[in-house]
Every structure is written in structure tokens, then in C-alpha cells.
Scaffold this motif. Structure first.
Motif, PDB file in Angstrom:
ATOM      1  N   MET A   1       5.171 -14.156  25.633  1.00 32.20           N
ATOM      2  CA  MET A   1       4.051 -13.565  24.663  1.00 32.20           C
ATOM      3  C   MET A   1       4.314 -12.418  23.848  1.00 32.20           C
ATOM      4  O   MET A   1       4.894 -11.531  24.432  1.00 32.20           O
ATOM      5  CB  MET A   1       2.871 -13.515  25.756  1.00 32.20           C
ATOM      6  CG  MET A   1       2.173 -14.850  26.014  1.00 32.20           C
ATOM      7  SD  MET A   1       1.526 -15.896  24.645  1.00 32.20           S
ATOM      8  CE  MET A   1       0.157 -14.920  24.342  1.00 32.20           C
ATOM      9  N   PRO A   2       4.034 -12.551  22.747  1.00 33.77           N
ATOM     10  CA  PRO A   2       4.261 -11.205  21.803  1.00 33.77           C
ATOM     11  C   PRO A   2       3.357 -10.084  22.297  1.00 33.77           C
ATOM     12  O   PRO A   2       2.340 -10.159  22.898  1.00 33.77           O
ATOM     13  CB  PRO A   2       3.815 -11.511  20.514  1.00 33.77           C
ATOM     14  CG  PRO A   2       2.627 -12.783  20.878  1.00 33.77           C
ATOM     15  CD  PRO A   2       3.379 -13.522  21.916  1.00 33.77           C
TER      16      PRO A   2
ATOM     17  N   PRO B   1       1.600  -5.850  15.259  1.00 33.23           N
ATOM     18  CA  PRO B   1       1.134  -6.809  14.243  1.00 33.23           C
ATOM     19  C   PRO B   1       1.429  -8.360  14.667  1.00 33.23           C
ATOM     20  O   PRO B   1       0.813  -9.160  14.030  1.00 33.23           O
ATOM     21  CB  PRO B   1       2.096  -6.491  13.105  1.00 33.23           C
ATOM     22  CG  PRO B   1       2.944  -5.664  13.610  1.00 33.23           C
ATOM     23  CD  PRO B   1       2.421  -4.903  14.637  1.00 33.23           C
ATOM     24  N   VAL B   2       2.554  -8.362  15.389  1.00 31.32           N
ATOM     25  CA  VAL B   2       2.848  -9.906  16.093  1.00 31.32           C
ATOM     26  C   VAL B   2       1.724 -10.220  16.692  1.00 31.32           C
ATOM     27  O   VAL B   2       1.375 -11.473  16.810  1.00 31.32           O
ATOM     28  CB  VAL B   2       4.214  -9.665  16.802  1.00 31.32           C
ATOM     29  CG1 VAL B   2       4.452 -11.096  17.440  1.00 31.32           C
ATOM     30  CG2 VAL B   2       5.314  -9.406  15.826  1.00 31.32           C
TER      31      VAL B   2
ATOM     32  N   ALA C   1      -1.043 -11.278  14.736  1.00 28.77           N
ATOM     33  CA  ALA C   1      -1.076 -12.717  14.161  1.00 28.77           C
ATOM     34  C   ALA C   1      -1.346 -13.810  14.980  1.00 28.77           C
ATOM     35  O   ALA C   1      -1.837 -14.649  14.716  1.00 28.77           O
ATOM     36  CB  ALA C   1       0.536 -12.851  13.640  1.00 28.77           C
ATOM     37  N   ALA C   2      -0.903 -13.392  16.379  1.00 26.94           N
ATOM     38  CA  ALA C   2      -1.432 -14.630  17.323  1.00 26.94           C
ATOM     39  C   ALA C   2      -2.753 -14.553  17.654  1.00 26.94           C
ATOM     40  O   ALA C   2      -3.429 -15.880  17.504  1.00 26.94           O
ATOM     41  CB  ALA C   2      -0.513 -14.331  18.635  1.00 26.94           C
TER      42      ALA C   2
ATOM     43  N   LEU D   1      -5.186 -13.871  15.378  1.00 30.32           N
ATOM     44  CA  LEU D   1      -5.798 -14.508  14.178  1.00 30.32           C
ATOM     45  C   LEU D   1      -5.656 -15.924  14.122  1.00 30.32           C
ATOM     46  O   LEU D   1      -6.473 -16.657  14.095  1.00 30.32           O
ATOM     47  CB  LEU D   1      -4.968 -13.876  12.945  1.00 30.32           C
ATOM     48  CG  LEU D   1      -5.269 -14.553  11.578  1.00 30.32           C
ATOM     49  CD1 LEU D   1      -7.138 -14.239  11.303  1.00 30.32           C
ATOM     50  CD2 LEU D   1      -4.500 -13.901  10.539  1.00 30.32           C
ATOM     51  N   ALA D   2      -4.396 -16.509  14.634  1.00 30.57           N
ATOM     52  CA  ALA D   2      -4.323 -17.816  14.753  1.00 30.57           C
ATOM     53  C   ALA D   2      -5.133 -18.458  15.796  1.00 30.57           C
ATOM     54  O   ALA D   2      -5.821 -19.388  15.571  1.00 30.57           O
ATOM     55  CB  ALA D   2      -3.010 -18.144  15.073  1.00 30.57           C
ATOM     56  N   ALA D   3      -5.545 -17.839  16.859  1.00 31.90           N
ATOM     57  CA  ALA D   3      -6.487 -18.341  17.883  1.00 31.90           C
ATOM     58  C   ALA D   3      -7.586 -18.216  17.226  1.00 31.90           C
ATOM     59  O   ALA D   3      -8.581 -19.145  17.797  1.00 31.90           O
ATOM     60  CB  ALA D   3      -6.219 -17.168  19.252  1.00 31.90           C
TER      61      ALA D   3
ATOM     62  N   LEU E   1      -8.831 -18.245  14.163  1.00 33.51           N
ATOM     63  CA  LEU E   1      -8.852 -19.657  13.247  1.00 33.51           C
ATOM     64  C   LEU E   1      -8.994 -20.935  13.921  1.00 33.51           C
ATOM     65  O   LEU E   1      -9.578 -21.642  13.403  1.00 33.51           O
ATOM     66  CB  LEU E   1      -7.743 -19.441  12.251  1.00 33.51           C
ATOM     67  CG  LEU E   1      -8.305 -18.113  11.381  1.00 33.51           C
ATOM     68  CD1 LEU E   1      -6.909 -17.777  10.669  1.00 33.51           C
ATOM     69  CD2 LEU E   1      -9.384 -18.664  10.467  1.00 33.51           C
ATOM     70  N   GLY E   2      -8.226 -20.959  15.130  1.00 33.71           N
ATOM     71  CA  GLY E   2      -8.301 -22.090  15.584  1.00 33.71           C
ATOM     72  C   GLY E   2      -9.630 -22.487  16.276  1.00 33.71           C
ATOM     73  O   GLY E   2     -10.016 -23.731  16.294  1.00 33.71           O
TER      74      GLY E   2
ATOM     75  N   ALA F   1     -11.830 -23.698  13.359  1.00 35.23           N
ATOM     76  CA  ALA F   1     -11.462 -24.849  13.077  1.00 35.23           C
ATOM     77  C   ALA F   1     -11.991 -25.956  14.040  1.00 35.23           C
ATOM     78  O   ALA F   1     -12.400 -26.899  13.719  1.00 35.23           O
ATOM     79  CB  ALA F   1      -9.787 -24.985  12.924  1.00 35.23           C
ATOM     80  N   ALA F   2     -11.905 -25.755  15.411  1.00 31.88           N
ATOM     81  CA  ALA F   2     -12.219 -26.766  16.363  1.00 31.88           C
ATOM     82  C   ALA F   2     -13.639 -26.708  16.288  1.00 31.88           C
ATOM     83  O   ALA F   2     -14.294 -27.641  16.795  1.00 31.88           O
ATOM     84  CB  ALA F   2     -11.909 -26.221  17.859  1.00 31.88           C
TER      85      ALA F   2
ATOM     86  N   CYS G   1     -17.826 -25.002  17.375  1.00 32.45           N
ATOM     87  CA  CYS G   1     -18.437 -24.846  18.477  1.00 32.45           C
ATOM     88  C   CYS G   1     -18.846 -26.035  19.218  1.00 32.45           C
ATOM     89  O   CYS G   1     -19.824 -26.801  19.012  1.00 32.45           O
ATOM     90  CB  CYS G   1     -19.517 -23.770  18.115  1.00 32.45           C
ATOM     91  SG  CYS G   1     -20.228 -23.018  19.507  1.00 32.45           S
TER      92      CYS G   1
END
Lengths: 119, 237
Positions: A1-2, A6-7, A10-11, A13-15, A17-18, A21-22, A24
Motif C-alpha cells: 500500500m502506498p 501525494p500518492v 490519490a488513493a 481521493l479515488a476511495a 470518489l468510489g 459513485a457507489a 449511499c
């Protein structure tokens, strides 16, 4: 895991947004994720521990009941099936009957499952 | 370097084509045979798919229960069908509706096809996509009551990245999206688009607290031939 800044951001942020997107899916009341995780482990990974999953699901049923929320369709039957797979036929019968009592729509299927239980 | 995750929801009406977008869904058959209980079979996925279609199964119960139906326990149904001799979802799908009704006592059967399920790797872009097509069939007659679609695409390609940044983002996506959990999250969204769309989704079911009122409203709307369809403008007075 990072690990670095910054790395990892990014993870994260992706989480985040995920999650957005999914949508509630959980709100007050019965927490579907415990049941869904059990279904996932049983059906997709085919590598679940039925005894542990039964314990987790029973705990969630008890917690939800404490707040006044009944188990949704299928959950009691699923718990019965977990017990069946650990060899606990008495508990399997109990939870199949509870499913039938809570949801008469399940009667045909629950009666078939109960018939198949060893006497 | 900046990670840009762009989520695009594919609306069911848009996916079906612009010509269908404003026409109301024809619920005639469905209104005559609103089921109380629905059997959801394990989904079929187009092969090859990067992800395991069975991972979808855990996500399907909640939205349909929320809409007001009894949903049979999906894992137990899968096990029961295997005991009956079905080796995979393809064989399960070929069981006659009448036989499924006999085995499970269900009023209707939901058939789900995963047209996309998994991650796709393209140059400088990693996409996760879920797209499903679903059909609700009356178990007694075998007739189709409803069909719907829904999908979501999530992409790492946001544009303002140099080559190395894009490769790093893709590598992170690989680490993060390797887990089925992410796809299951996207599936929840796709399910809501397909099943809970107010104009083209499932009708409220008999276990829904507002079932009678909602159905009365829908029947009333259908019996007014000049009433505007969903999405259209009101006619001038």
C-alpha cells in the motif's frame, strides 16, 4: 500500500470518489453490508467460514432488533443456511421457520429446505 | 501529478437510445401481474470478463427489497439450484419458469445479464465499468413484465497528467480496483439506476408502504391520454 503523501492522497481521493459513485446504500436500520459480505464470500470467493459469518450475522440481527429494526427478506434463511453448513441443524431449522413466519412468501422454499434437514 | 477519477453514470433511457428517452415505459403487463416475491438468479456475464460475475450477486437484494418485494435468499437459491443439478448460471437460466416456481414458490424471476463487469486497461487510462441488463418474468406465465438497464463507468483518465503521472495513477487504480469491493460499490449505483428509476424502473411492490397509493397514481397517469409523458414539456394551456 502506498505510504507517502501525494500518492496516498490519490488513493484516498479515488476511495472517496468510489464511495460517492457507489451511492449511499446504508442508512439507519438494518445494515445490509454484513449480509452482503457473507453472500459475497459464500458465492464469489467460495471461501467463507460459515461459523464466523453466522456469528457476525446473528450479532447484526441482534443489534438491529435492539434498535427496533427487523431483518429484511432472506436474511434469516441465510443465517439458517450458514448454521446448516456448520452442522447445526437445530439452528438451521429454527431460522428457516423464522423466515417463513416473518415472510409467508418464503413458505414453499423454506418448507422444502426444512424437509431436507436430517431428522 | 493529479489523480482524476471521473464517474459517468449511464442512464437507462439514454443507453436505450434517444428515441425512447421521453416515451413512458409500458407497464401494462406488469400492472396486471405485480409479483410479491422475486427469485433473482445468479447473473450471466459475457465472457471473457475481467471480474467474477458472482461478485455482483451480493448487491442485488437490497434495492429490490427497498422497492417493496420479497427477494429469496440469493446464496441459498444458488446452492439449491446446484443441488438440483445446475452446474453454473447458464444452466440455471435454462430452467423453466414454471419449474422455478415449483421449487421456490416465487411469483416472478429476475434475469440479470452483466454486459460489463470489471476493469479495462487502455493506454494511460484504467476504467472500471458495471453495466447490467435485467428482465423480470412472470413465473406462472413465462411472460415478460419489465426490463431495464443501468450502468456506470469510472475512469482514471482526467486529462491533466503527464505520461508518468498517468502510469502511476493507473498503477494505483490496479492496486485499489483489484478488489471486487470496488466493483460491488459501482454495482450498487448501477442497480439503483436500473431498478429505482422513477419513470422506467421497477414498480413499487406489495411490501412497499406506499404500494396502493403509488399504483393508483400510476394507473391514473396512464389513463389520461393527453397527460405529458415523463420528461416532456407541459402542453400550452
Amino acid at each position: 500500500m502506498p505510504r507517502e503523501g501525494p500518492v496516498r492522497s490519490a488513493a484516498l481521493l479515488a476511495a472517496a470518489l468510489g464511495l460517492l459513485a457507489a451511492g449511499c446504500a446504508s442508512g439507519p436500520g438494518f445494515r445490509w453490508d454484513v449480509y452482503e459480505e457473507s453472500v459475497y464470500r459464500a458465492c464469489a470467493t467460495r471461501d467463507d467460514d460459515p461459523a464466523e459469518q453466522a456469528r457476525l450475522l446473528a450479532a447484526e440481527l441482534e443489534r438491529a432488533a435492539g434498535e427496533g429494526f427487523a431483518a429484511p427478506p432472506g436474511v434469516r434463511a441465510h443465517l439458517g443456511w450458514l448454521h446448516l453448513r456448520t452442522g447445526n441443524e437445530a439452528e438451521a431449522r429454527r431460522w428457516f421457520l423464522e423466515e417463513k413466519a416473518a415472510y409467508p412468501e418464503s413458505a414453499v422454499f423454506m418448507e422444502r429446505r426444512i424437509e431436507r434437514l436430517p431428522r | 501529478m493529479r489523480a482524476s477519477a471521473l464517474a459517468i453514470a449511464l442512464l437507462p433511457a439514454a443507453a436505450a437510445g434517444a428515441a425512447c428517452a421521453n416515451r413512458p415505459y409500458d407497464y401494462s403487463e406488469y400492472l396486471v401481474h405485480v409479483p410479491r416475491s422475486i427469485l433473482v438468479l445468479p447473473p450471466l456475464g459475457d465472457t471473457p470478463l475481467p471480474g467474477d460475475p458472482y461478485a455482483y450477486l451480493s448487491t442485488v437484494t437490497e434495492p429490490i427489497v427497498e422497492r417493496g418485494y420479497y427477494v429469496l435468499p440469493v446464496a441459498l437459491v444458488d446452492a439449491a439450484l446446484r443441488e438440483e443439478g445446475c452446474r453454473d448460471p447458464g444452466e440455471m437460466r435454462r430452467v423453466e419458469p414454471a419449474r422455478l416456481r415449483e421449487l421456490f414458490g416465487c411469483d416472478a424471476i429476475l434475469y440479470v445479464d452483466l454486459l460489463a463487469w470489471g476493469r479495462m486497461y487502455q493506454v494511460l487510462d484504467t476504467r472500471a465499468e458495471v453495466y447490467l441488463d435485467a428482465r423480470l418474468v412472470d413465473a406462472a406465465t413465462g411472460g415478460m413484465l419489465w426490463e431495464g438497464h443501468g450502468g456506470i463507468v469510472e475512469s482514471t483518465c482526467g486529462g491533466h497528467q503527464n505520461g508518468f503521472g498517468a502510469l502511476l495513477t493507473a498503477a494505483l487504480a490496479e492496486l485499489f480496483w483489484t478488489r471486487d469491493g470496488h466493483l460491488r460499490g459501482l454495482a450498487s449505483t448501477a442497480n439503483r439506476l436500473a431498478f429505482l428509476d422513477p419513470d422506467r424502473g421497477l414498480l413499487p411492490g406489495p411490501l412497499h408502504p406506499d404500494f396502493e397509493r403509488e399504483l393508483a397514481r400510476i394507473r391514473e397517469r396512464r389513463s389520461e391520454p393527453d397527460a405529458p409523458a415523463a420528461g416532456e414539456d407541459e402542453p400550452p394551456p
